[in-house]
Design a protein around this motif. Structure first.
Motif, PDB file in Angstrom:
ATOM      1  N   SER A   1       8.396  -2.046 -13.697  1.00  0.00           N
ATOM      2  CA  SER A   1       7.954  -1.731 -15.233  1.00  0.00           C
ATOM      3  C   SER A   1       7.523  -0.348 -15.535  1.00  0.00           C
ATOM      4  N   PRO A   2       6.798   0.110 -14.592  1.00  0.00           N
ATOM      5  CA  PRO A   2       6.556   1.752 -14.571  1.00  0.00           C
ATOM      6  C   PRO A   2       7.778   2.601 -14.293  1.00  0.00           C
ATOM      7  N   ALA A   3       8.567   2.316 -13.564  1.00  0.00           N
ATOM      8  CA  ALA A   3       9.824   2.993 -13.445  1.00  0.00           C
ATOM      9  C   ALA A   3      10.445   3.059 -14.587  1.00  0.00           C
TER      10      ALA A   3
ATOM     11  N   LEU B   1      -1.432  -7.354 -13.177  1.00  0.00           N
ATOM     12  CA  LEU B   1      -2.303  -6.113 -13.115  1.00  0.00           C
ATOM     13  C   LEU B   1      -1.128  -4.875 -12.885  1.00  0.00           C
ATOM     14  N   ASP B   2      -1.398  -3.951 -13.492  1.00  0.00           N
ATOM     15  CA  ASP B   2      -0.760  -2.585 -13.591  1.00  0.00           C
ATOM     16  C   ASP B   2       0.703  -2.544 -13.756  1.00  0.00           C
ATOM     17  N   ARG B   3       1.387  -3.706 -13.898  1.00  0.00           N
ATOM     18  CA  ARG B   3       2.797  -3.855 -14.118  1.00  0.00           C
ATOM     19  C   ARG B   3       3.206  -5.029 -14.767  1.00  0.00           C
ATOM     20  N   THR B   4       4.041  -5.036 -15.785  1.00  0.00           N
ATOM     21  CA  THR B   4       4.545  -6.170 -16.597  1.00  0.00           C
ATOM     22  C   THR B   4       5.746  -6.977 -15.990  1.00  0.00           C
TER      23      THR B   4
ATOM     24  N   GLU C   1      -4.105  10.503 -15.722  1.00  0.00           N
ATOM     25  CA  GLU C   1      -4.985   9.385 -14.849  1.00  0.00           C
ATOM     26  C   GLU C   1      -4.573   7.909 -15.307  1.00  0.00           C
ATOM     27  N   LEU C   2      -4.363   7.210 -14.267  1.00  0.00           N
ATOM     28  CA  LEU C   2      -4.273   5.907 -14.336  1.00  0.00           C
ATOM     29  C   LEU C   2      -5.490   5.111 -13.578  1.00  0.00           C
ATOM     30  N   THR C   3      -6.329   4.514 -14.277  1.00  0.00           N
ATOM     31  CA  THR C   3      -7.435   3.739 -13.500  1.00  0.00           C
ATOM     32  C   THR C   3      -7.162   2.739 -12.536  1.00  0.00           C
TER      33      THR C   3
ATOM     34  N   ILE D   1       1.914  11.326 -12.490  1.00  0.00           N
ATOM     35  CA  ILE D   1       1.038  10.184 -13.155  1.00  0.00           C
ATOM     36  C   ILE D   1       0.242   9.439 -11.721  1.00  0.00           C
ATOM     37  N   ASP D   2      -0.985   9.408 -11.951  1.00  0.00           N
ATOM     38  CA  ASP D   2      -1.882   8.453 -11.035  1.00  0.00           C
ATOM     39  C   ASP D   2      -3.249   9.307 -11.371  1.00  0.00           C
ATOM     40  N   ALA D   3      -2.995  10.624 -10.924  1.00  0.00           N
ATOM     41  CA  ALA D   3      -4.305  11.418 -10.783  1.00  0.00           C
ATOM     42  C   ALA D   3      -5.127  10.910  -9.558  1.00  0.00           C
TER      43      ALA D   3
ATOM     44  N   ASP E   1      10.942   5.660  -4.602  1.00  0.00           N
ATOM     45  CA  ASP E   1      10.040   4.242  -4.509  1.00  0.00           C
ATOM     46  C   ASP E   1       8.609   4.292  -4.354  1.00  0.00           C
ATOM     47  N   PHE E   2       7.872   5.424  -5.185  1.00  0.00           N
ATOM     48  CA  PHE E   2       6.581   5.500  -5.351  1.00  0.00           C
ATOM     49  C   PHE E   2       6.001   5.941  -4.013  1.00  0.00           C
ATOM     50  N   THR E   3       6.710   6.238  -3.056  1.00  0.00           N
ATOM     51  CA  THR E   3       5.955   6.869  -1.762  1.00  0.00           C
ATOM     52  C   THR E   3       6.144   8.195  -1.345  1.00  0.00           C
TER      53      THR E   3
ATOM     54  N   ASP F   1       9.496   2.159 -17.906  1.00  0.00           N
ATOM     55  CA  ASP F   1       8.836   2.803 -18.978  1.00  0.00           C
ATOM     56  C   ASP F   1       8.434   4.113 -18.768  1.00  0.00           C
ATOM     57  N   ARG F   2       8.168   4.876 -17.592  1.00  0.00           N
ATOM     58  CA  ARG F   2       7.938   6.182 -17.787  1.00  0.00           C
ATOM     59  C   ARG F   2       9.029   7.012 -17.600  1.00  0.00           C
ATOM     60  N   LYS F   3      10.318   6.543 -17.278  1.00  0.00           N
ATOM     61  CA  LYS F   3      11.401   7.193 -17.737  1.00  0.00           C
ATOM     62  C   LYS F   3      11.622   7.329 -19.093  1.00  0.00           C
TER      63      LYS F   3
ATOM     64  N   ALA G   1       7.558  13.400 -11.557  1.00  0.00           N
ATOM     65  CA  ALA G   1       7.232  12.253 -10.552  1.00  0.00           C
ATOM     66  C   ALA G   1       6.765  11.313 -11.183  1.00  0.00           C
ATOM     67  N   HIS G   2       7.246  10.081 -11.175  1.00  0.00           N
ATOM     68  CA  HIS G   2       6.518   8.736 -12.024  1.00  0.00           C
ATOM     69  C   HIS G   2       5.291   8.369 -10.843  1.00  0.00           C
ATOM     70  N   ASN G   3       4.945   9.057  -9.838  1.00  0.00           N
ATOM     71  CA  ASN G   3       3.797   9.064  -9.283  1.00  0.00           C
ATOM     72  C   ASN G   3       3.202  10.162  -8.482  1.00  0.00           C
ATOM     73  N   ASP G   4       2.223  10.481  -8.452  1.00  0.00           N
ATOM     74  CA  ASP G   4       1.590  11.774  -7.576  1.00  0.00           C
ATOM     75  C   ASP G   4       2.041  11.607  -6.168  1.00  0.00           C
TER      76      ASP G   4
ATOM     77  N   SER H   1       0.857  -1.376  -0.143  1.00  0.00           N
ATOM     78  CA  SER H   1      -0.003   0.121  -0.011  1.00  0.00           C
ATOM     79  C   SER H   1       1.019   1.076   0.008  1.00  0.00           C
ATOM     80  N   GLU H   2       1.857   1.149  -0.789  1.00  0.00           N
ATOM     81  CA  GLU H   2       2.858   2.217  -1.201  1.00  0.00           C
ATOM     82  C   GLU H   2       2.204   3.575  -1.393  1.00  0.00           C
ATOM     83  N   SER H   3       1.317   3.602  -2.075  1.00  0.00           N
ATOM     84  CA  SER H   3       0.642   4.599  -2.622  1.00  0.00           C
ATOM     85  C   SER H   3      -0.798   4.872  -2.514  1.00  0.00           C
ATOM     86  N   GLY H   4      -1.348   6.156  -2.647  1.00  0.00           N
ATOM     87  CA  GLY H   4      -2.959   6.099  -2.710  1.00  0.00           C
ATOM     88  C   GLY H   4      -3.469   5.349  -3.785  1.00  0.00           C
ATOM     89  N   TRP H   5      -2.900   5.320  -4.766  1.00  0.00           N
ATOM     90  CA  TRP H   5      -3.412   4.807  -5.986  1.00  0.00           C
ATOM     91  C   TRP H   5      -3.313   3.180  -5.803  1.00  0.00           C
ATOM     92  N   ARG H   6      -2.197   2.612  -5.226  1.00  0.00           N
ATOM     93  CA  ARG H   6      -2.295   1.294  -4.924  1.00  0.00           C
ATOM     94  C   ARG H   6      -3.523   0.802  -3.989  1.00  0.00           C
ATOM     95  N   ALA H   7      -3.656   1.598  -2.840  1.00  0.00           N
ATOM     96  CA  ALA H   7      -4.857   1.451  -2.196  1.00  0.00           C
ATOM     97  C   ALA H   7      -6.187   1.486  -2.581  1.00  0.00           C
TER      98      ALA H   7
HETATM   99  C1  GZL Z   1       1.370   1.997 -12.370  1.00  0.00           C
HETATM  100  C2  GZL Z   1       1.576   1.210 -10.887  1.00  0.00           C
HETATM  101  C3  GZL Z   1       2.182   2.327 -10.087  1.00  0.00           C
HETATM  102  C4  GZL Z   1       1.601   3.484  -9.443  1.00  0.00           C
HETATM  103  C5  GZL Z   1       2.055   3.934  -8.449  1.00  0.00           C
HETATM  104  O1  GZL Z   1       0.908   1.052 -13.073  1.00  0.00           O
HETATM  105  O2  GZL Z   1       2.246  -0.119 -10.686  1.00  0.00           O
HETATM  106  O3  GZL Z   1       2.291   1.693  -8.670  1.00  0.00           O
HETATM  107  O4  GZL Z   1       1.666   4.532 -10.554  1.00  0.00           O
HETATM  108  C6  GZL Z   1       1.928   2.601  -7.546  1.00  0.00           C
HETATM  109  O5  GZL Z   1       1.187   4.972  -7.544  1.00  0.00           O
HETATM  110  O6  GZL Z   1       2.868   2.334  -6.520  1.00  0.00           O
END
Ligand code: GZL
Length: 311
Positions: A155-157, A104-107, A259-261, A239-241, A183-185, A159-161, A210-213, A27-33
């Motif tokens: 993969s997000p770190a 889900l959300d990463r490869t 935005e990332l759903t 990124i994330d919105a 570290d996305f936190t 690919d987003r770079k 920043a790779h996430n909000d 639960s490193e980020s609001g998006w993950r939660a």
């Molecule tokens: C991206 C996802 C990332 C979010 C971050 O698909 O894996 O992981 O952008 C989360 O908030 O930590």
């Protein structure tokens, strides 16, 4: 009507009997939660028994959880893989046990035959949109950029770079002068931004990518504590919105987010149900949408709409 109703019944019955393991990163980020909240809701809607395991961002905990799901004989496994490498062995074990895996959300850097499908955004595209936004914002003004990268090896770190560098390519007035993982936190985003400010001097930093909000929100705190105005002295795109990003943009403390759903599970569970019920093979990549939000949007209204969605 009767025939079609009867046809639906077995699938519904199938869903009611499904047990699915979910190896979540943490639960490193609001998006993950929010992703966790929505995944549990999507499983509930389908009458699926979801076995949830939080790995506290450690790959070895994810591998342990996947092995436990295999031993339990679950019908399928969802995995949000914290990093891209090191999955071949455990994915082989799931395949040998005839248990489909959906990412889900990463490869992962593994043979595509080792998973049924991956439900993710186009992570390179997200980075490119962020870079192109900064190009449009800065015009031909010189701009020294600092970058807060996501979890190393994820993969997000990666690919987003890559995407961001593509977005600013050819605009030599835009230069990335510092780049380090947060570290996305929020906590690490603040600590690393403090080190950037100290090393560069706040007056020499024009923008933060920043790779996430969540890392951006932490960095906003550091920028304020350095006596500078986030969103003005230092432009901020992430990124994330998540709701707090919309709030920061509404308050002029951030400039753009993509935005990332959090609902990767809906498409994932649909694909799994179709596969388990009738062997329908989905595409290897189910892509989710990405949308740019800036100060032009009604961010306060969007914040009010999103704030109760489990972030
Ligand atoms: C991206 C996802 C990332 C979010 C971050 O698909 O894996 O992981 O952008 C989360 O908030 O930590």
């Amino acid at each position: 009507l009767l025939a079609s109703t009867l046809a639906i019944a077995p699938i519904a019955a199938m869903a009611a009997d499904l047990t699915i393991g979910f190896s979540q990163i943490g639960s490193e980020s609001g998006w993950r939660a929010a992703e966790t909240t929505v995944t549990k809701q999507e499983a509930e809607k389908r009458g699926i028994d979801l076995k949830f395991a939080d790995a506290q961002q450690k790959q070895e905990n994810q591998i342990k959880a996947i092995r436990s799901f295999i031993a339990q004989g679950v019908d399928a496994i969802l995995v949000a893989p914290v990093v891209a490498t090191g999955w071949d062995e455990v994915l082989e074990e799931a395949k040998d046990a005839d248990i489909p895996v959906v990412l889900l959300d990463r490869t992962v850097d593994a043979d595509k035959s080792l998973y049924l499908t991956a439900v993710t955004s186009d992570l390179v595209h997200e980075g490119r949109v962020a870079g192109e936004w900064l190009v449009s914002e800065m015009g031909d003004q010189d701009c020294r950029i600092v970058e807060l990268q996501g979890t190393t090896g994820s993969s997000p770190a990666i690919d987003r770079k890559k995407g961001f560098e593509e977005g600013i390519a050819g605009h030599d007035n835009l230069q990335i002068v510092r780049s380090q993982t947060g570290d996305f936190t929020r906590a690490q985003g603040k600590v690393v931004m403090e080190s950037f400010l100290k090393a560069e001097g706040g007056e020499n930093i024009c923008a933060l990518y920043a790779h996430n909000d969540d890392m951006a929100v932490g960095a906003i705190q550091a920028i304020k504590e350095a006596g500078l105005k986030p969103g003005e002295d230092i432009k901020i795109v992430a990124i994330d919105a998540v709701p707090d990003a919309h709030k920061a943009i509404a308050e002029g403390e951030m400039n753009a987010t993509i935005e990332l759903t959090p609902n990767m599970a809906g498409p994932a569970l649909d694909a799994l149900e179709a596969y388990l019920a009738s062997g329908t093979e989905p595409e290897k990549w189910i892509q989710t949408e990405s949308k740019l939000f800036t100060s032009e949007d009604d961010n306060q209204a969007i914040y009010d709409m999103k704030k109760d969605l489990g972030y």
